[in-house]
Design a protein around this motif. Structure first.
Motif, PDB file in Angstrom:
ATOM      1  N   VAL A  90       0.824  -1.102   0.142  1.00 25.62           N
ATOM      2  CA  VAL A  90      -0.001  -0.027  -0.267  1.00 25.62           C
ATOM      3  C   VAL A  90       0.854   1.247  -0.079  1.00 25.62           C
ATOM      4  O   VAL A  90       1.688   1.339   0.905  1.00 25.62           O
ATOM      5  CB  VAL A  90      -0.865  -0.055   1.225  1.00 25.62           C
ATOM      6  CG1 VAL A  90      -1.878   1.217   1.284  1.00 25.62           C
ATOM      7  CG2 VAL A  90      -1.690  -1.350   1.374  1.00 25.62           C
TER       8      VAL A  90
ATOM      9  N   VAL B 141       3.675  -1.199   4.066  1.00 22.06           N
ATOM     10  CA  VAL B 141       2.856   0.192   3.862  1.00 22.06           C
ATOM     11  C   VAL B 141       3.933   1.399   3.803  1.00 22.06           C
ATOM     12  O   VAL B 141       4.668   1.615   4.774  1.00 22.06           O
ATOM     13  CB  VAL B 141       1.827   0.349   4.956  1.00 22.06           C
ATOM     14  CG1 VAL B 141       1.061   1.410   4.709  1.00 22.06           C
ATOM     15  CG2 VAL B 141       0.886  -1.040   5.066  1.00 22.06           C
TER      16      VAL B 141
ATOM     17  N   VAL C 122      -1.065   4.637   9.007  1.00 21.20           N
ATOM     18  CA  VAL C 122      -2.181   3.738   9.371  1.00 21.20           C
ATOM     19  C   VAL C 122      -2.964   4.216  10.529  1.00 21.20           C
ATOM     20  O   VAL C 122      -2.399   4.330  11.385  1.00 21.20           O
ATOM     21  CB  VAL C 122      -1.692   2.090   9.511  1.00 21.20           C
ATOM     22  CG1 VAL C 122      -3.014   1.398   9.471  1.00 21.20           C
ATOM     23  CG2 VAL C 122      -0.646   1.837   7.926  1.00 21.20           C
TER      24      VAL C 122
END
Length: 192
Positions: free
Chosen positions: A43, A80, A84
């Protein structure tokens, strides 16, 4: 969910599950009435290891990413590039380059993962490492570049070898590179 009347949305009982496997995606904006599952994924919100924190988060809420919480997250093998902010979490084998915040930090568990330096708000975690004690380093943090999101040799040895199944953390852990290098070194030693 695409309903036009508020009563239809209120009557909708199921929780939709969004499942991504072995995918590369940009920022994910997803609200609480969903559930997000990521397996062997990247991501990318464009915020690498040394970059300053900026909006949007890599995984966050649609309505107000700064104060709202995104859907519950389940992951296995995840890299990532960005912050988050989720309601709850469970998973293993993640590498997070920016702060990780979980609203319900009393439930769920994260195992064999690497977290960035900063204001992390985590649930119970086991066999995890945190920067700067465990240096995060990638061959490239730029999408479409050779070695994108792959761990560099300069990454901490714990990130490269102590992930799920005693292999690498992150999206490429399923390739079992640590096992390949160990086996190659054993065979070379036997040959010599």
């Amino acid at each position: 969910y695409g309903f036009t009347l508020p009563a239809e949305e209120a009557a909708f009982v199921p929780t939709p599950h969004i499942v991504l496997q072995r995918s590369v995606t940009g920022s994910i904006a997803i609200d609480e009435r969903y559930r997000l599952a990521l397996q062997d994924c990247i991501v990318d919100a464009g915020q690498g290891v040394a970059d300053p924190l900026s909006a949007p988060p890599a995984i966050g809420a649609v309505t107000d990413p700064a104060i709202a919480w995104a859907a519950p997250l389940d992951f296995h093998g995840l890299t990532v590039f960005g912050a988050v902010r989720v309601r709850e979490v469970g998973g293993s084998g993640g590498i997070f380059t920016q702060p990780f915040e979980v609203l319900d930090n009393q439930h769920g568990c994260i195992k064999h993962s690497s977290f960035a330096t900063g204001p992390n708000r985590l649930p119970p975690n086991h066999f995890c490492v945190t920067a700067p004690d465990a240096r995060q380093a990638f061959v490239s943090e730029r999408h479409n570049a050779p070695g994108y999101a792959q761990l560099a040799n300069g990454a901490d040895w714990r990130i490269r070898t102590l992930g799920p199944g005693d292999d690498a953390m992150g999206a490429f852990g399923f390739l079992r590179d640590a096992h390949k290098w160990i086996n190659l070194n054993v065979r070379l030693g036997e040959f010599m």
